[in-house]
Design an enzyme around this catalytic site. Structure first.
Site, mmCIF file in Angstrom:
data_model
loop_
_atom_site.group_PDB
_atom_site.id
_atom_site.type_symbol
_atom_site.label_atom_id
_atom_site.label_comp_id
_atom_site.label_asym_id
_atom_site.label_seq_id
_atom_site.Cartn_x
_atom_site.Cartn_y
_atom_site.Cartn_z
ATOM 1 N N HIS A 16 0.865 -1.178 0.000
ATOM 2 C CA HIS A 16 0.000 0.000 0.000
ATOM 3 C C HIS A 16 0.898 1.223 0.000
ATOM 4 C CE1 HIS A 16 -3.383 2.413 2.268
ATOM 5 N NE2 HIS A 16 -2.789 3.124 1.332
ATOM 6 N N HIS A 18 1.589 4.917 -2.675
ATOM 7 C CA HIS A 18 1.123 5.694 -3.831
ATOM 8 C C HIS A 18 2.328 6.323 -4.500
ATOM 9 C CE1 HIS A 18 -3.099 5.579 -2.293
ATOM 10 N NE2 HIS A 18 -2.453 5.432 -1.144
ATOM 11 N N HIS A 196 -9.495 1.846 -0.227
ATOM 12 C CA HIS A 196 -9.261 2.500 1.057
ATOM 13 C C HIS A 196 -10.599 2.561 1.804
ATOM 14 C CE1 HIS A 196 -5.540 3.695 -0.787
ATOM 15 N NE2 HIS A 196 -5.188 4.514 0.182
ATOM 16 N N GLU A 199 -10.308 4.468 7.127
ATOM 17 C CA GLU A 199 -9.156 5.312 7.508
ATOM 18 C C GLU A 199 -9.729 6.481 8.323
ATOM 19 O OE1 GLU A 199 -7.253 7.304 4.224
ATOM 20 O OE2 GLU A 199 -5.420 7.741 5.372
ATOM 21 N N ASP A 277 2.358 3.790 2.509
ATOM 22 C CA ASP A 277 1.384 4.784 2.026
ATOM 23 C C ASP A 277 2.064 5.882 1.197
ATOM 24 O OD1 ASP A 277 -1.217 5.567 1.620
ATOM 25 O OD2 ASP A 277 -1.573 6.338 3.639
ATOM 26 N N ASP A 278 2.561 6.925 1.827
ATOM 27 C CA ASP A 278 3.193 8.047 1.109
ATOM 28 C C ASP A 278 4.470 8.412 1.874
ATOM 29 O OD1 ASP A 278 0.824 8.755 -0.798
ATOM 30 O OD2 ASP A 278 -0.082 8.604 1.185
HETATM 31 N N1 ADE Z 1 -4.026 8.899 -1.440
HETATM 32 C C1 ADE Z 1 -2.757 8.835 -1.021
HETATM 33 N N2 ADE Z 1 -2.707 8.519 0.277
HETATM 34 C C2 ADE Z 1 -3.983 8.370 0.695
HETATM 35 C C3 ADE Z 1 -4.582 8.048 1.913
HETATM 36 N N3 ADE Z 1 -3.866 7.812 3.014
HETATM 37 N N4 ADE Z 1 -5.924 8.001 1.976
HETATM 38 C C4 ADE Z 1 -6.656 8.253 0.891
HETATM 39 N N5 ADE Z 1 -6.148 8.558 -0.292
HETATM 40 C C5 ADE Z 1 -4.821 8.621 -0.395
HETATM 41 ZN ZN ZN Z 2 -3.209 5.000 0.759
#
Ligand code: ADE
Ligand code: ZN
Length: 338
Positions: A16, A18, A196, A199, A277-278
């Site tokens: 997971h 991006h 997703h 969250e 994630d990021d």
């Molecule tokens: N796009 C990138 N990171 C995300 C996240 N944590 N939740 C929703 N969309 C996303």
């Molecule tokens: Zn994500």
């Protein structure tokens, strides 16, 4: 061996993440310069200072702003190559990477540039490092289902090189059930599915994700713990949850790592994995995520190995590849604790 060396050396997955959220500030500044895209920050340090968020929405605003620097095929190649280099250095042996074409095609960036750039970097990283990577095409839940279906049509010529689909963006007010037809169509085209859910949104969205969308995996899923029956269903069915602890901390899904639900999720028998994630936005790759949980939640070595094994089992890969990675994990873990 110290814990950090042990965790970094574990053959891990990152299921997971991006690609748009993987642009390190130095690369963001370089790409902006290369494409003459004005940015509100002149230096990587100034940009890094801006990575402070109140919630998902405040992050998404910066994330979509950052997407503007990706224009040419070379840009998509460079971002993917940079992430796979870092993932390899982090001990990741298999990554599944989201990219959301709508952020680019809305600015007339051709889908060919995006897909050819990303796929070439995947192939080059496989040759250079033996790291494997799968591409997941994500759509924006704050847009319409018709637009999501249009993305499916756009990617059709590359479909054999795409592993699956997902959906991200602003969660509250955009329940999974709005996209039932899109998920059905993706499945009919042979694509694996994730979404997703849970969250910032409620447990009911996680329920919809498995019952209405019938997804293979849930991204995040934290809110499931609010519904004990749902937890039992998820655990019985072994549906993987791709949890992202540092993301949850930085987006205020949890106020302190010691309140992160990962420990409770493991104890409930959920099929949880740990992911990035990021990474530059949230301060770490998979190793930093696992170490943060180890410290705050008192995860044992066995817990960490379980999380990594769950990741290998949850990956969208062929059985032979799964067996190879599981054997690699067993060898490493056995040698390290001996
Ligand atoms: N796009 C990138 N990171 C995300 C996240 N944590 N939740 C929703 N969309 C996303
Ligand atoms: Zn994500």
């Amino acid at each position: 061996m110290d814990i950090e060396t042990f965790v970094r050396g574990l053959p891990k997955t990152d299921l997971h993440m991006h690609l748009e959220g993987s642009i390190e500030p130095e690369l963001m500044i370089a790409l902006a310069g290369r494409n003459s895209i004005p940015l509100r920050w002149d230096t990587a340090d100034a940009l890094r200072q801006a990575y402070q968020f109140d919630n998902l929405q405040s992050f998404l605003e910066l994330y979509f702003e950052g997407c503007r620097v990706l224009v040419t095929q070379a840009d998509f190649y460079d971002v993917t190559w940079a992430y796979l280099n870092r993932a390899h250095a982090d001990g990741v042996v298999h990554a599944e990477m989201f990219i959301g074409p709508q952020s680019f095609t809305e600015r007339d960036v051709p889908i060919e540039a995006l897909l050819n750039g990303v796929l070439k970097a995947i192939s080059d990283a496989q040759s250079a490092y033996g790291i494997s990577a799968g591409l997941l095409i994500s759509v924006h839940r704050h847009r319409s289902e018709a637009e999501a279906i249009a993305v499916l049509d756009q990617i059709e010529p590359w479909q054999n090189h795409v592993v699956g689909i997902g959906m991200g963006g602003a969660e509250r007010g955009n329940p999974p059930s709005r996209f039932a037809n899109f998920y059905q169509m993706a499945r009919e085209r042979g694509l694996r599915t994730c979404v997703h859910a849970g969250e910032e949104g409620p447990a009911a969205y996680v329920r919809e994700a498995i019952e209405v969308l019938a997804v293979d995996r849930i991204d995040h899923g934290n809110a499931c713990l609010d519904d004990p029956d749902l937890v039992v269903d998820l655990a019985d069915r072994g549906i993987p949850l791709t949890v992202c602890p540092l993301s949850n901390l930085r987006l205020n899904v949890v106020t302190d790592m010691k309140w992160h639900p990962l420990r409770a999720m493991i104890d409930a028998g959920l099929n949880v994995t740990v992911n990035s994630d990021d990474p530059p936005y949230f301060g770490g790759y998979v190793t930093e995520n696992l170490l943060a949980c180890h410290e705050a939640l008192d995860l044992s070595i066995e817990d960490i190995i379980l999380l990594v094994r769950n990741g290998i089992n949850a990956a969208f890969i062929a059985p032979g590849e799964r067996s190879r990675l599981l054997a690699k994990l067993t060898n490493y873990a056995g040698a390290a604790v001996r």
